[in-house]
Design a protein around this motif. Structure first.
Motif, PDB file in Angstrom:
ATOM      1  N   ASN A 137       1.129  -3.190  -3.276  1.00 18.20           N
ATOM      2  CA  ASN A 137      -0.105  -2.417  -2.629  1.00 18.20           C
ATOM      3  C   ASN A 137       0.277  -1.352  -2.212  1.00 18.20           C
ATOM      4  OD1 ASN A 137      -1.138  -5.184  -3.139  1.00 18.20           O
ATOM      5  ND2 ASN A 137      -0.675  -6.090  -1.236  1.00 18.20           N
ATOM      6  N   GLU A 157       2.565 -13.496   1.645  1.00 23.65           N
ATOM      7  CA  GLU A 157       3.784 -13.140   1.158  1.00 23.65           C
ATOM      8  C   GLU A 157       3.416 -12.812  -0.464  1.00 23.65           C
ATOM      9  OE1 GLU A 157       8.021 -14.410  -0.355  1.00 23.65           O
ATOM     10  OE2 GLU A 157       6.981 -16.015   0.941  1.00 23.65           O
ATOM     11  N   GLN A 158       2.797 -13.626  -1.321  1.00 25.12           N
ATOM     12  CA  GLN A 158       2.930 -13.459  -2.757  1.00 25.12           C
ATOM     13  C   GLN A 158       2.080 -12.219  -3.057  1.00 25.12           C
ATOM     14  OE1 GLN A 158       0.503 -13.636  -5.436  1.00 25.12           O
ATOM     15  NE2 GLN A 158       2.523 -13.523  -6.716  1.00 25.12           N
ATOM     16  N   GLN A 159       0.980 -11.967  -2.098  1.00 21.76           N
ATOM     17  CA  GLN A 159       0.050 -10.829  -2.542  1.00 21.76           C
ATOM     18  C   GLN A 159       0.542  -9.372  -1.910  1.00 21.76           C
ATOM     19  OE1 GLN A 159      -2.098 -11.188  -4.728  1.00 21.76           O
ATOM     20  NE2 GLN A 159      -2.777 -12.963  -4.829  1.00 21.76           N
ATOM     21  N   GLY A 160       1.833  -9.640  -1.160  1.00 20.93           N
ATOM     22  CA  GLY A 160       2.187  -8.206  -0.585  1.00 20.93           C
ATOM     23  C   GLY A 160       1.323  -7.680   0.430  1.00 20.93           C
ATOM     24  N   LEU A 161       0.700  -8.712   1.168  1.00 24.12           N
ATOM     25  CA  LEU A 161      -0.169  -8.115   2.104  1.00 24.12           C
ATOM     26  C   LEU A 161       0.613  -8.216   3.583  1.00 24.12           C
ATOM     27  CD1 LEU A 161      -3.449 -10.100   1.236  1.00 24.12           C
ATOM     28  CD2 LEU A 161      -2.952  -7.652   1.015  1.00 24.12           C
ATOM     29  N   ASP A 162      -0.232  -7.432   4.374  1.00 24.75           N
ATOM     30  CA  ASP A 162       0.469  -7.422   5.767  1.00 24.75           C
ATOM     31  C   ASP A 162      -0.349  -8.709   6.776  1.00 24.75           C
ATOM     32  OD1 ASP A 162       0.628  -7.092   8.388  1.00 24.75           O
ATOM     33  OD2 ASP A 162      -0.007  -4.966   8.422  1.00 24.75           O
ATOM     34  N   MET A 183      -9.446  -0.056   6.100  1.00 23.79           N
ATOM     35  CA  MET A 183      -8.327   0.269   5.023  1.00 23.79           C
ATOM     36  C   MET A 183      -9.010   0.289   3.876  1.00 23.79           C
ATOM     37  SD  MET A 183      -5.685  -2.649   4.965  1.00 23.79           S
ATOM     38  CE  MET A 183      -6.355  -4.334   5.823  1.00 23.79           C
ATOM     39  N   SER A 189     -11.991  -4.543  -6.822  1.00 23.60           N
ATOM     40  CA  SER A 189     -10.626  -3.832  -7.299  1.00 23.60           C
ATOM     41  C   SER A 189      -9.775  -4.969  -6.836  1.00 23.60           C
ATOM     42  CB  SER A 189     -10.443  -2.519  -6.438  1.00 23.60           C
ATOM     43  OG  SER A 189     -10.058  -2.955  -5.307  1.00 23.60           O
ATOM     44  N   LEU A 190      -8.619  -4.741  -7.409  1.00 27.28           N
ATOM     45  CA  LEU A 190      -7.582  -5.768  -7.063  1.00 27.28           C
ATOM     46  C   LEU A 190      -7.224  -5.989  -5.641  1.00 27.28           C
ATOM     47  CD1 LEU A 190      -5.307  -5.179 -10.121  1.00 27.28           C
ATOM     48  CD2 LEU A 190      -7.061  -6.770  -9.956  1.00 27.28           C
ATOM     49  N   PHE A 191      -7.114  -4.788  -4.925  1.00 31.28           N
ATOM     50  CA  PHE A 191      -6.835  -4.881  -3.550  1.00 31.28           C
ATOM     51  C   PHE A 191      -7.916  -5.406  -3.003  1.00 31.28           C
ATOM     52  CE2 PHE A 191      -4.249  -3.787   0.091  1.00 31.28           C
ATOM     53  CZ  PHE A 191      -4.927  -3.296   0.933  1.00 31.28           C
ATOM     54  N   SER A 235       2.172 -10.037  -8.234  1.00 33.73           N
ATOM     55  CA  SER A 235       0.825  -9.804  -7.881  1.00 33.73           C
ATOM     56  C   SER A 235       0.906  -7.994  -7.723  1.00 33.73           C
ATOM     57  CB  SER A 235       0.561 -10.395  -6.633  1.00 33.73           C
ATOM     58  OG  SER A 235       1.302  -9.597  -5.464  1.00 33.73           O
ATOM     59  N   VAL A 265      -3.754  -1.437  -6.178  1.00 33.83           N
ATOM     60  CA  VAL A 265      -2.414  -2.218  -6.657  1.00 33.83           C
ATOM     61  C   VAL A 265      -1.800  -1.714  -7.727  1.00 33.83           C
ATOM     62  CG1 VAL A 265      -1.730  -4.366  -7.461  1.00 33.83           C
ATOM     63  CG2 VAL A 265      -3.700  -4.338  -5.735  1.00 33.83           C
ATOM     64  N   ASN A 307       6.374  -7.100  -7.752  1.00 33.90           N
ATOM     65  CA  ASN A 307       6.398  -8.688  -8.159  1.00 33.90           C
ATOM     66  C   ASN A 307       5.042  -8.882  -8.699  1.00 33.90           C
ATOM     67  OD1 ASN A 307       4.077  -8.746  -6.548  1.00 33.90           O
ATOM     68  ND2 ASN A 307       5.149  -9.930  -5.069  1.00 33.90           N
ATOM     69  N   LYS A 316      -7.524  -9.101  -3.296  1.00 35.00           N
ATOM     70  CA  LYS A 316      -6.506  -9.683  -2.384  1.00 35.00           C
ATOM     71  C   LYS A 316      -6.950  -9.849  -1.077  1.00 35.00           C
ATOM     72  CE  LYS A 316      -2.287  -8.059  -4.533  1.00 35.00           C
ATOM     73  NZ  LYS A 316      -1.067  -7.501  -4.852  1.00 35.00           N
ATOM     74  N   LEU A 317      -7.962  -8.836  -0.405  1.00 36.33           N
ATOM     75  CA  LEU A 317      -8.313  -9.084   0.961  1.00 36.33           C
ATOM     76  C   LEU A 317      -9.239  -9.868   1.102  1.00 36.33           C
ATOM     77  CD1 LEU A 317      -8.425  -5.215   2.249  1.00 36.33           C
ATOM     78  CD2 LEU A 317      -6.719  -6.874   2.753  1.00 36.33           C
ATOM     79  N   ALA A 337      -3.189  -8.035   8.886  1.00 35.66           N
ATOM     80  CA  ALA A 337      -4.002  -7.016   8.237  1.00 35.66           C
ATOM     81  C   ALA A 337      -5.503  -7.438   8.690  1.00 35.66           C
ATOM     82  CB  ALA A 337      -4.088  -6.896   6.601  1.00 35.66           C
ATOM     83  N   THR A 338      -6.374  -6.647   9.322  1.00 37.26           N
ATOM     84  CA  THR A 338      -7.774  -6.804   9.699  1.00 37.26           C
ATOM     85  C   THR A 338      -8.679  -6.838   8.353  1.00 37.26           C
ATOM     86  OG1 THR A 338      -8.225  -4.583  10.013  1.00 37.26           O
ATOM     87  CG2 THR A 338      -7.565  -5.774  12.063  1.00 37.26           C
ATOM     88  N   ASP A 350      -5.555   0.252  -9.577  1.00 38.54           N
ATOM     89  CA  ASP A 350      -5.052  -0.779 -10.188  1.00 38.54           C
ATOM     90  C   ASP A 350      -4.508  -0.398 -11.533  1.00 38.54           C
ATOM     91  OD1 ASP A 350      -6.030  -2.030  -7.997  1.00 38.54           O
ATOM     92  OD2 ASP A 350      -8.014  -2.777  -9.278  1.00 38.54           O
TER      93      ASP A 350
END
Lengths: 490, 182
Positions: A268, B40-45, A277, B149-151, A265, A281, A263, B154-155, B48-49, A211
């Motif tokens: 990643n 889309e906004q968080q740039g995720l797949d 996984m 954490s930020l990721f 956000s 960020v 962008n 997001k998840l 993603a599982t 981050d």
């Protein structure tokens, strides 16, 4: 005794060693030395084949008699040019990591007390990395000895997060003893100091840097630390997969070059493992531009309103967004400005201070990537931009003159006010009449308009500014209509 | 259901259930839209599982058929109270991280949060109809969420929205079951 060799570590004492045949190895050796004709010979016995004796100004004569009655005395004349000077191995006092900036701080003592004032010293610092302790860089650092033990400090920023894998540091030194004529050499390397990576910690895992915020165009190394038994399948930055480098059995890295803006956000960085996984960020943005066209004015002598042009958007939002603060040097007062990164209007309010006309502003702009400033020295009495006059009313009226009254919101007691009255008569003839008067505190103002035409419909509106040091007109007030009365029968 | 339902209670229940079913349907559609925007906004797949997210009650239930009406309502209420807290946390994190940027996602999140709150209130009304006390909120809310954490945030958001979409489906089924004459 043969092959007598002498080495000094501090230019005062030297360590001499010699070889002896196997026969002469047991028992005591008689050792004598004289530095010159004036000083008496010094003798002593030793069990070893090495002695520490003073370093001579020019030469020293040494006599060595090995154990056993049959052995002869062997004499050597050692000239300074035969003595090698190898400084003591430097001792690292501390190696301190700063993980957020991936910086190592190294501190060591220069042992200057042992040496005359003013000698030049060279320090070679070697950085190694990974399990295989591969050399990353070797840097030479220069210093001057001051006949005191000085603690030297040096910083190095890694191109990858310190968490990714262990970093090691070694140091050695070379002292340019110009007066010493013997051969001079580098000291030995110090033992390696280590900053362990997360890949050495039991259970240590994650993607690093975690981050973080970097500037557009940066080259960034991201690593994925995982358990020993976990197999890493790939690492992606945004939507793109990158070739991985192995740092250790538990750490893989990718290198992203010339990172583009992320962008809002963030981008990643995802590390896919066989059974799960991990990710981080990264926010890629711009340092703030120097604010342009900084301008400050007051509309009411209560608040000074400063505006500026921000320049390129930083691309950073939320807790990373660019922050603005206004510092006034004379009063040392600091105000933080609430600015909306989206609609990009840049305004900051600063209170007018009692008995202070001149303001020395510094607009400070900063975000996690950088910082910029603009400054402005302004006399606020020369930056008066009133609000539009309010409650414009007609208070007196006859066939050729009209009296107007209006109110201006603000405290103008310290200055003269200039107002301009726009007079539009029925046949669209427009005239402007200026009038100046002492300013008041939240007060009303009046004006008498003469030489009007009888029985004529007029439309009036007014705007005002500072009389002395004009800066800007206010906007026009709302208009008011009035018809002059009929002329009295003559 | 209460052994002897008065006609007015039955009508009231059917009315509340049908309104609840419509609310759940609307909520599901909005959550699906929000999911697309969020990914889309968080740039995720999108594929993603995401493992089980702490504090997110699972919609899947074993022996669904054997549940009583009250059990269904109580499980639903616990879930939507949890989602209310989780969505509020997401909204807070959204403001913290994005500030004024992407206000659209913030508005969509707030809208879904509103619907979840409304649905929880709806469930409370149904429970009152069952002359069942409404469980108090203290203590049964989700445990304080660990600082992620930020990721991971997001998840977790992805996991919350996916599970909420599942719950909307289950809630509709539960309410249909509830509205059947016993």
């Amino acid at each position: 005794p043969q092959n007598l060799k002498c080495v000094t570590h501090n230019l005062h004492k030297m360590l001499c060693t010699w070889d002896v045949s196997s026969r002469g190895r047991h028992g005591q050796t008689d050792f004598c030395y004289t530095t010159n004709d004036l000083t008496p010979q010094v003798c002593f016995k030793t069990e070893e084949t090495r002695v520490e004796i003073p370093v001579p100004e020019s030469s020293i004569t040494v006599a060595v008699k090995s154990p056993g009655t049959a052995s002869a005395i062997k004499e050597f004349v050692i000239h300074q040019k035969d003595i090698s000077f190898v400084p003591v191995t430097p001792h690292i006092l501390s190696l301190t990591p700063d993980f957020p900036t991936s910086t190592l701080n190294l501190k060591w003592s220069d042992n200057g007390l042992d040496f005359p004032y003013g000698l030049d010293a060279l320090w070679q610092i070697q950085i190694l990395r990974k399990e295989a302790m591969e050399e990353v860089t070797k840097v030479t650092y220069y210093s001057k000895l001051t006949h005191e033990n000085v603690i030297l400090s040096w910083n190095w920023t890694s191109d990858m997060p310190l968490e990714c894998t262990s970093h090691y540091v070694k140091i050695r030194c070379y002292i340019n003893a110009t007066q010493f004529v013997g051969p001079k050499d580098w000291s030995d390397w110090s033992p390696a100091e280590v900053i362990p990576g997360k890949d050495t910690e039991p259970g240590g895992s994650g993607v690093f840097p975690l981050d973080t915020v970097v500037a557009v165009g940066s080259d960034v190394t991201f690593c994925c630390v995982h358990e020993e038994d976990q197999r890493i399948t790939n690492m992606t930055y945004g939507s793109k997969s990158y070739t991985m480098m192995q740092l250790s059995s538990r750490s893989h890295a990718i290198r992203v070059l010339n990172a583009s803006a992320s962008n809002s956000s963030g981008t990643n960085v995802v590390c896919r493992l066989e059974n799960g996984m991990d990710g981080s960020v990264v926010f890629v943005g711009y340092a703030p531009d120097i604010p342009q066209n900084l301008s400050c004015e007051t509309s009411n002598f209560l608040i000074i309103k400063c505006t500026w042009k921000p320049g390129r958007p930083s691309g950073l939002y939320g807790e990373r967004k660019t922050k603005y603060s206004l510092f006034e040097r004379i009063s040392s007062k600091n105000v933080s400005c609430e600015v909306n990164e989206i609609n990009r209007d840049r305004v900051c309010g600063f209170p007018v201070l009692p008995d202070q006309k001149t303001y020395d502003f510094i607009l400070d702009v900063s975000n996690p990537i950088g910082q910029a400033q603009s400054s402005l020295l302004v006399d606020i009495t020369q930056r008066v931009h009133p609000k539009p006059p309010e409650k414009l009313t007609v208070t007196g009226n006859n066939s050729t003159s009209i009296q107007l009254r209006w109110f201006i919101n603000g405290s103008f007691a310290g200055i003269r006010i200039l107002c301009q009255i726009e007079i539009i008569s029925g046949h669209s003839e427009k005239k402007l009449q200026n009038i100046s008067m002492p300013g008041g505190k939240f007060s009303s103002y009046t004006a008498q308009l003469n030489e009007l035409h009888p029985n004529t419909k007029y439309q009036f509106r007014v705007r005002c500014s500072a009389a002395d040091h004009f800066w800007r007109w206010s906007d026009w007030s709302r208009g008011v209509d009035q018809t002059t009365s009929e002329a009295p029968p003559s | 259901m209460a052994a002897t339902d008065s006609p007015s209670t039955a009508v009231r229940r059917r009315d509340l259930c049908s309104r609840g079913i419509r609310l759940a349907g609307k909520m599901r559609a909005d959550v699906i839209d929000l999911l697309d925007t969020y990914v889309e906004q968080q740039g995720l797949d999108a594929s993603a599982t995401v493992g089980v997210v702490e504090g997110v009650p699972l919609a899947a239930v074993e022996r669904w058929d054997e549940q009583t009406g009250t059990q269904r309502l109580l499980e639903n209420l616990v879930a939507y109270r949890a989602f209310r807290a989780l969505l509020a946390q997401m909204l807070e994190e959204q403001r913290e991280q994005l500030g004024e940027a992407d206000a659209g996602l913030g508005r969509a999140l707030a809208a879904v949060l509103l619907q979840v709150s409304a649905f929880a209130y709806h469930l409370e009304e149904l429970l009152q109809l069952e002359s069942r006390g409404i469980p108090s909120e203290e203590g049964d809310g989700p445990p304080p969420l660990p600082r992620l954490s930020l990721f991971e945030q997001k998840l977790r958001g992805l996991g919350v929205l996916r599970e909420l979409a599942q719950w909307a489906v289950r809630s509709a089924r539960d309410l249909r079951q509830l509205s059947k004459p016993s």
